[in-house]
Scaffold this active site. Structure first.
Site, mmCIF file in Angstrom:
data_model
loop_
_atom_site.group_PDB
_atom_site.id
_atom_site.type_symbol
_atom_site.label_atom_id
_atom_site.label_comp_id
_atom_site.label_asym_id
_atom_site.label_seq_id
_atom_site.Cartn_x
_atom_site.Cartn_y
_atom_site.Cartn_z
ATOM 1 N N GLY A 28 0.113 -6.591 -21.154
ATOM 2 C CA GLY A 28 1.050 -7.717 -21.061
ATOM 3 C C GLY A 28 0.389 -9.013 -20.629
ATOM 4 N N ALA A 39 -0.789 -9.346 -16.816
ATOM 5 C CA ALA A 39 -2.047 -8.640 -16.537
ATOM 6 C C ALA A 39 -3.234 -9.423 -17.068
ATOM 7 C CB ALA A 39 -2.004 -7.246 -17.154
ATOM 8 N N ARG A 71 1.280 1.542 -23.029
ATOM 9 C CA ARG A 71 1.606 2.363 -24.198
ATOM 10 C C ARG A 71 0.728 2.038 -25.393
ATOM 11 N NH1 ARG A 71 8.016 1.433 -23.299
ATOM 12 N NH2 ARG A 71 7.226 -0.684 -23.397
ATOM 13 N N LYS A 83 8.452 -9.059 -9.145
ATOM 14 C CA LYS A 83 9.847 -9.456 -9.285
ATOM 15 C C LYS A 83 10.217 -9.460 -10.773
ATOM 16 C CE LYS A 83 9.579 -14.489 -9.681
ATOM 17 N NZ LYS A 83 10.393 -14.686 -10.872
ATOM 18 N N HIS A 86 11.260 -17.410 -4.618
ATOM 19 C CA HIS A 86 10.194 -18.352 -4.249
ATOM 20 C C HIS A 86 10.642 -19.357 -3.182
ATOM 21 C CE1 HIS A 86 8.074 -16.564 -7.422
ATOM 22 N NE2 HIS A 86 8.321 -17.412 -8.392
ATOM 23 N N LYS A 133 16.080 -27.462 -5.004
ATOM 24 C CA LYS A 133 16.239 -27.907 -6.393
ATOM 25 C C LYS A 133 15.172 -27.242 -7.250
ATOM 26 C CE LYS A 133 15.087 -32.208 -7.458
ATOM 27 N NZ LYS A 133 15.123 -33.680 -7.687
ATOM 28 N N ARG A 153 9.528 -31.267 1.326
ATOM 29 C CA ARG A 153 9.621 -32.629 1.857
ATOM 30 C C ARG A 153 10.507 -32.598 3.105
ATOM 31 N NH1 ARG A 153 7.818 -35.894 -2.822
ATOM 32 N NH2 ARG A 153 8.008 -37.743 -1.531
ATOM 33 N N GLN A 184 1.861 -27.345 -5.272
ATOM 34 C CA GLN A 184 1.151 -27.432 -6.549
ATOM 35 C C GLN A 184 1.763 -28.572 -7.366
ATOM 36 O OE1 GLN A 184 1.946 -23.638 -8.582
ATOM 37 N NE2 GLN A 184 3.656 -24.560 -9.636
ATOM 38 N N ARG A 198 15.099 -36.375 -15.353
ATOM 39 C CA ARG A 198 15.052 -36.024 -13.936
ATOM 40 C C ARG A 198 16.157 -35.037 -13.549
ATOM 41 N NH1 ARG A 198 11.680 -39.466 -11.014
ATOM 42 N NH2 ARG A 198 10.837 -41.192 -12.243
#
Length: 594
Positions: free
Chosen positions: A117, A120, A148, A251, A343, A436, A449, A480, A571
């Protein structure tokens, strides 16, 4: 600038020492036990000594050195009444000697289940190579891909090699390291629900382990609907017999409280809780890791970390691309389950937790659970959902979410969500935590923030007019891309007049540190190998997280709430601004600052 202190931890010795202690302490975790082959091997080893030294007589009660008359060739492979073999082949002797030398050493076997996949190929194998490149993996390790798809070892190595990269500061031996790493990679094809196929994998792993203490890590890079089948087969047919066995679960951990609870219950039929490593790769990111250091080791921040000084906290995640053919997976979960419930909520818990008793995994996770249990369940009026629509910009036509062929027609799945959350405890009472997350927005970023309160009776307010938000201090932790921590302060512009400016005290990681920042998967894989659970999610933590979001998710689906549509590359929905304004907040990422 000199380093203040060093943990004196270097990957090679650290990994080995942690490995040794883990293997001895966690061997009892396996549901399935196997009889040790040591007694029979010992007999062969003793017989080899007898064949090599004819004037040593071996008796059942122990060896007795005496003079013996050499005899002719005896019939091999026959067991005497005393239980010792009367003969042993050269091959058996070699195996026995090898076993005797290896029995006190340990090995780690890492099996990537779902090796063909994207996850991986793009993340797991490159992270494992990076750990090897930095000498963070133990001396004896083997990596197996399991899926598989029919594939040979060389085909797996060829596939993996295309995604491997070397650290910038050690490129001189890149090709050599890559070749050595690929020699440790093997492949076994099998079904995820076949105990027989996993038993075949077990035989192959034992061959590579060579009689050493075997520690085994299974990474489930597969869809959640086949987690249980794979865990069952791995537990029953491929567990380590004398070391630890751990399973990393990717997850999503269910879709709501009920499905998550059912998944946890099923996993615990075959694994203990401390064998299950629920991975959330955001917890392995450098700036998220630095949250507790920033707060608990800097006196200037710790006293300010409360409702007295903080107006609001914003957790922002945005991507500048859409689903791009992955809509089939995404449509089943949506942005709330995909990003917010895991997250962003994990980052919030780390940010808001009380000081833990220690840095031990359980102490930290206990404090995170307390935060989650102190939060109000989300209400529909505190949530805005959106979905991106097609948009033409610069002569380029960007597709709508429902233009993705893998997305059902008329789907109401949100690709954007904004929410206001509250923690009902003494430290954070009344402070809005604004969250958000969205796809197909104007920029790609993940950041925290922290907007501080206004200075009471500020003498310089008139210099800012009526825009008090521009006069407030703000701490920004950019997770990031282009990692950074910066503090916005008010400052006098040099000159004879009195003119104020908003400036940044900036810690830009790329400028401050020459070393490349490791990928989150590298840190988490190393922690799993070493048995460090601090950055992995405990089952009660997962239950508390789902309890916050499940009622809202059910209400959205039952009432078929229509999302607010926003243009691709914009935005986001206007409703998000109204939500923030209700709490006298302005989103910090909308003023063009990076």
């Amino acid at each position: 600038m000199a380093t203040l202190y060093s943990s004196s931890v270097h990957c090679p010795s650290y990994a080995f020492s942690r490995l040794s202690s883990s293997s001895s302490s966690n061997g009892h975790h396996h549901r399935i036990g196997f009889a040790s082959s040591l007694p029979q091997r010992s007999k062969i080893f003793l017989q080899c000594l007898k064949n090599s030294h004819q004037n040593i007589v071996l008796m059942q009660d122990g060896p007795l050195a005496t003079t013996a008359t050499p005899v002719g060739n005896e019939t091999p492979f026959k067991e005497s009444k005393g239980g010792l073999l009367s003969g042993a082949s050269l091959e058996e002797c070699k195996d026995a000697v090898s076993f005797d030398n290896n029995e006190n050493e340990s090995s780690v076997s890492i099996t990537v289940v779902g090796a063909s996949g994207d996850l991986a190929k793009k993340k797991i194998f490159p992270a494992l190579f990076a750990l090897y490149y930095e000498d963070c993996l133990p001396k004896h390790f083997t990596i197996y891909g399991y899926a598989r798809s029919k594939m040979t070892d060389s085909e797996l190595r060829n596939m993996v090699s295309r995604t491997l990269t070397c650290r910038i500061d050690k490129r001189e031996n890149c090709d050599e390291k890559m070749e050595e790493f690929l020699k440790r990679c093997f492949y076994h094809s099998g079904q995820y629900d076949s105990e027989e196929n996993f038993a075949e994998l077990d035989k192959m792993l034992k061959k590579h382990e060579g009689g050493r203490v075997s520690n085994r890590l299974f990474y489930l890079s597969i869809p959640p609907n086949i987690f249980i089948d794979a865990v069952k087969c791995a537990s029953l047919s491929a567990s380590s017999s004398n070391g630890w066995t751990r399973v990393i679960v990717e997850k999503p951990f269910g879709r709501d409280s009920e499905s998550s609870s059912a998944l946890t219950k099923a996993l615990k039929n075959y694994l203990d809780e401390d064998q299950i490593f629920r991975i959330d790769h955001y917890l392995g990111k450098e700036l998220v890791e630095n949250l507790s250091v920033l707060r608990f080791s800097n006196l200037i921040f710790e006293p300010l970390w409360s409702r007295q000084y903080i107006r609001n906290v914003q957790l922002i995640f945005s991507e500048d691309f859409g689903t791009e053919g992955r809509g089939g997976y995404f449509d089943n979960y949506g942005i709330i389950r995909d990003i917010m419930q895991n997250h962003l909520l994990q980052i919030l818990a780390l940010f808001a937790m009380e000081t833990p008793v220690s840095l031990d995994a359980e102490d930290i996770r206990n404090e995170k659970v307390k935060v989650l249990r102190s939060m109000r369940p989300l209400q529909l009026e505190d949530m805005v959902v959106g979905q991106y629509k097609s948009h033409t910009k610069g002569g380029v036509n960007y597709p709508a979410y429902t233009d993705d062929k893998t997305v059902p027609n008329g789907s109401l799945t949100p690709t954007f969500a904004a929410a206001a959350l509250f923690i009902d405890n003494a430290r954070w009472d009344g402070v809005p935590f604004l969250m958000k997350a969205g796809k197909a927005l104007h920029s790609k970023r993940a950041e925290i923030r922290v907007q501080f309160r206004h200075v009471p009776g500020n003498l310089y307010n008139r210099n800012f007019g009526t825009d008090l938000d521009r006069a407030t201090n703000e701490l920004v932790i950019r997770v990031q891309p282009d990692e950074a921590i910066y503090l916005k302060i008010n400052n006098k512009v040099p000159g004879l007049g009195m003119r104020l400016d908003r400036s940044n005290l900036n810690l830009h990681y790329a400028a401050r540190y020459s070393k490349e920042i490791p990928d989150a998967y590298e840190r988490l894989l190393l922690d799993a190998i070493e048995g460090e659970r601090r950055l992995f999610i405990r089952s009660d933590e997962l239950d508390a997280a789902w309890a916050l979001f499940t009622p809202l998710l059910k209400e959205l689906e039952e009432k078929k709430i229509i999302p607010e549509y926003y243009p691709y590359g914009s935005r986001g929905p206007v409703g998000a601004h109204y939500l923030a304004a209700r709490y006298k907040v302005r989103w910090g990422d909308l003023n063009g600052e990076q």
